[in-house]
Scaffold this active site. Structure first.
Site, PDB file in Angstrom:
ATOM      1  CB  CYS A 114      -1.586  -0.050   1.281  1.00 23.55           C
ATOM      2  SG  CYS A 114      -2.103  -1.299   1.102  1.00 23.55           S
ATOM      3  CG  HIS A 251      -2.754   3.908   1.882  1.00 24.61           C
ATOM      4  ND1 HIS A 251      -3.612   3.550   0.654  1.00 24.61           N
ATOM      5  CD2 HIS A 251      -3.491   2.795   2.404  1.00 24.61           C
ATOM      6  CE1 HIS A 251      -3.637   2.282   0.196  1.00 24.61           C
ATOM      7  NE2 HIS A 251      -3.570   1.654   1.851  1.00 24.61           N
ATOM      8  CG  ASN A 281      -6.632  -0.656   1.335  1.00 26.74           C
ATOM      9  OD1 ASN A 281      -6.096  -0.379   0.118  1.00 26.74           O
ATOM     10  ND2 ASN A 281      -5.968  -1.247   2.167  1.00 26.74           N
TER      11      ASN A 281
HETATM   12  O1  UT7 Z   1      -3.168  -1.079   3.388  1.00 28.75           O
HETATM   13  C1  UT7 Z   1      -2.887  -1.360   4.399  1.00 28.75           C
HETATM   14  C2  UT7 Z   1      -2.770  -0.881   5.397  1.00 28.75           C
HETATM   15  N1  UT7 Z   1      -4.087  -1.892   6.547  1.00 28.75           N
HETATM   16  C3  UT7 Z   1      -4.399  -1.224   7.272  1.00 28.75           C
HETATM   17  O2  UT7 Z   1      -5.058   0.062   7.591  1.00 28.75           O
HETATM   18  C4  UT7 Z   1      -6.088  -1.222   7.543  1.00 28.75           C
HETATM   19  C5  UT7 Z   1      -6.076  -1.344   9.442  1.00 28.75           C
HETATM   20  N2  UT7 Z   1      -7.049  -2.556  10.447  1.00 28.75           N
HETATM   21  C6  UT7 Z   1      -8.159  -1.855   9.769  1.00 28.75           C
HETATM   22  O3  UT7 Z   1      -8.718  -1.443   8.514  1.00 28.75           O
HETATM   23  C7  UT7 Z   1      -9.125  -2.283  10.864  1.00 28.75           C
HETATM   24  O4  UT7 Z   1      -8.848  -2.725  11.885  1.00 28.75           O
HETATM   25  C8  UT7 Z   1      -9.957  -3.302  10.157  1.00 28.75           C
HETATM   26  C9  UT7 Z   1     -11.415  -2.686   9.566  1.00 28.75           C
HETATM   27  C10 UT7 Z   1      -9.470  -4.614   9.262  1.00 28.75           C
HETATM   28  C11 UT7 Z   1     -10.819  -4.145  11.622  1.00 28.75           C
HETATM   29  O5  UT7 Z   1     -11.992  -2.973  12.267  1.00 28.75           O
HETATM   30  P1  UT7 Z   1     -11.783  -3.656  14.061  1.00 28.75           P
HETATM   31  O6  UT7 Z   1     -12.423  -2.419  14.196  1.00 28.75           O
HETATM   32  O7  UT7 Z   1     -10.121  -3.329  14.084  1.00 28.75           O
HETATM   33  O8  UT7 Z   1     -12.300  -5.195  13.917  1.00 28.75           O
HETATM   34  P2  UT7 Z   1     -11.396  -5.627  14.409  1.00 28.75           P
HETATM   35  O9  UT7 Z   1     -11.193  -7.326  13.668  1.00 28.75           O
HETATM   36  O10 UT7 Z   1     -10.751  -6.179  16.094  1.00 28.75           O
HETATM   37  O11 UT7 Z   1     -13.410  -6.551  14.673  1.00 28.75           O
HETATM   38  C12 UT7 Z   1     -14.545  -7.035  15.364  1.00 28.75           C
HETATM   39  C13 UT7 Z   1     -15.187  -7.471  15.197  1.00 28.75           C
HETATM   40  C14 UT7 Z   1     -14.446  -8.988  15.901  1.00 28.75           C
HETATM   41  O12 UT7 Z   1     -15.927 -10.039  16.035  1.00 28.75           O
HETATM   42  P3  UT7 Z   1     -15.843 -10.523  17.420  1.00 28.75           P
HETATM   43  O13 UT7 Z   1     -14.187 -10.873  18.198  1.00 28.75           O
HETATM   44  O14 UT7 Z   1     -15.572  -8.627  18.562  1.00 28.75           O
HETATM   45  O15 UT7 Z   1     -16.805 -10.920  17.935  1.00 28.75           O
HETATM   46  C15 UT7 Z   1     -14.540  -9.746  14.149  1.00 28.75           C
HETATM   47  O16 UT7 Z   1     -14.817 -11.053  14.361  1.00 28.75           O
HETATM   48  O17 UT7 Z   1     -15.526  -7.332  14.354  1.00 28.75           O
HETATM   49  C16 UT7 Z   1     -15.527  -9.133  13.755  1.00 28.75           C
HETATM   50  N3  UT7 Z   1     -15.906  -8.764  12.125  1.00 28.75           N
HETATM   51  C17 UT7 Z   1     -16.535  -8.902  11.910  1.00 28.75           C
HETATM   52  N4  UT7 Z   1     -18.369  -8.521  11.687  1.00 28.75           N
HETATM   53  C18 UT7 Z   1     -18.583  -8.011   9.899  1.00 28.75           C
HETATM   54  C19 UT7 Z   1     -14.181  -9.023  11.331  1.00 28.75           C
HETATM   55  N5  UT7 Z   1     -14.795  -8.806  10.075  1.00 28.75           N
HETATM   56  C20 UT7 Z   1     -16.322  -8.761  10.307  1.00 28.75           C
HETATM   57  C21 UT7 Z   1     -17.155  -7.887   8.551  1.00 28.75           C
HETATM   58  N6  UT7 Z   1     -18.218  -8.233   8.948  1.00 28.75           N
HETATM   59  N7  UT7 Z   1     -16.424  -7.734   7.649  1.00 28.75           N
END
Ligand code: UT7
Length: 324
Positions: A114, A251, A281
């Protein structure tokens, strides 16, 4: 003579197929609400079957050349940032070179995920400053839809396909204040973070293409800190303050990251260019895709100071400061 790199044009290409969150939710255990709230993404584009990274890069490059009123025959350097090349080799850049009808120059790919566009811009800027090239195409082109694991909802909803490009021209640096061109680039990497964001395949490991794997929370945490440091380095190197920035063109990974960066810089949100809602993204393509929108609708004007920043797998990260 001292040279600087003038940004002369910008072009983009987006595949025709729009995929909304609701459409994804039909086959992935997710919801429009979750994706919007956590990422700001509403929809993304996916390349059609047989539509290659090089074809999208070529379309974006042609658009940038048109805006710059430059022909492909004048280009003597192509740096293409991509992590989703057409083939393991040759480079996507050489395929674009041929598709543009070029018969000379040097073309190669850069792989910084990225951060790729900022890396490619830095390399091209250095070629131009050193007088080793006169007219460069800096391209970010990706088909991330081809490396997503559709069983992994934590990653497959986050990415889209597309391409963007800019033309840089070597012009005389007079040292005058507010001279347009690339002011500085700052690049960093730290390979210890491999496991937080990688593709679990490749020619020398598995012999397969593999799928994207990401520890989202870990990447998020690093992104804000690292990109802030890269921005601070750019401002310090140029004797500028956050108040001097006209546009933040970050980005486009996650709206929450973008907003956090803007808050840190004390920049009002209307000075931040956002396209993650419609493109998701697009990795190395995201910065030129966002920049192009702001140029087309007249937000970015000649003379405006643009701060670009990115962070990606590796980890890699960096910033580029450009006066349009
Ligand atoms: O371009 C390269 C750089 N990349 C980035 O900058 C990405 C950086 N990270 C992010 O943008 C975020 O961390 C994400 C969008 C990937 C995830 O958001 P988050 O707020 O950190 O969520 P999380 O991974 O902590 O997950 C929270 C909950 C989990 O459930 P529990 O364990 O709380 O029950 C996940 O299982 O959300 C759940 N979850 C989803 N639910 C519905 C994860 N993906 C999904 C989904 N739909 N697609």
């Amino acid at each position: 003579m001292q040279f600087r790199s003038l940004a002369a044009g910008c072009g983009t290409y987006l595949p025709a197929r729009v995929v909304t969150n609701a459409e994804l939710a039909k086959t992935v255990d997710t919801s429009d609400e979750w994706i919007r709230q956590r990422t700001g993404i509403c929809e993304r584009r996916f390349a059609a079957e047989g539509e290659l990274t090089s074809a999208m890069g070529t379309r974006a490059a042609q658009g940038a050349l048109d805006m710059a009123q430059t022909t492909a025959g004048e280009v003597d350097l192509i740096v293409c940032a991509t992590s989703t090349p057409d083939e393991t080799f040759p480079s996507t850049a050489t395929r674009i070179q041929a598709q543009l009808g070029m018969e000379r120059g040097v073309a190669f790919d850069v792989q910084a995920v990225c951060s790729g566009f900022v890396y490619a811009l830095s390399i091209a800027d250095n070629y131009l400053r050193l007088g080793q090239a006169t007219t460069a195409l800096v391209i970010g082109a990706e088909t991330f839809s081809r490396i997503l694991d559709w069983e992994d909802r934590s990653t497959c909803v986050l990415f889209g396909d597309g391409a963007g490009a800019i033309v840089l021209k070597a012009v005389e640096a007079t040292g005058a204040e507010r001279e347009p061109g690339v002011l500085s680039t700052h690049l960093y990497s730290d390979g210890r973070h491999h496991d937080a964001l990688y593709v679990d395949g490749g020619p020398s490991s598995t012999g397969t293409v593999g799928h994207l794997r990401m520890e989202g929370r870990e990447v998020f945490r690093h992104a804000v800190v690292r990109m802030s440091e890269a921005i601070d380095a750019a401002l310090e190197a140029n004797g500028l303050t956050p108040g001097d920035i006209d546009w933040l063109v970050p980005h486009q990974a996650n709206l929450r990251i973008i907003e956090a960066m803007a808050r840190r810089l004390n920049l009002p949100q209307d000075r931040v260019v956002v396209s993650v809602d419609r493109h998701a993204n697009t990795s190395a393509a995201s910065i030129p895709l966002a920049l192009h929108e702001a140029l087309k609708d007249g937000r970015v004007q000649r003379g405006d100071l643009i701060m670009m920043e990115a962070m990606g797998g590796g980890f890699t990260w960096g910033s580029a400061l450009l006066r349009w």
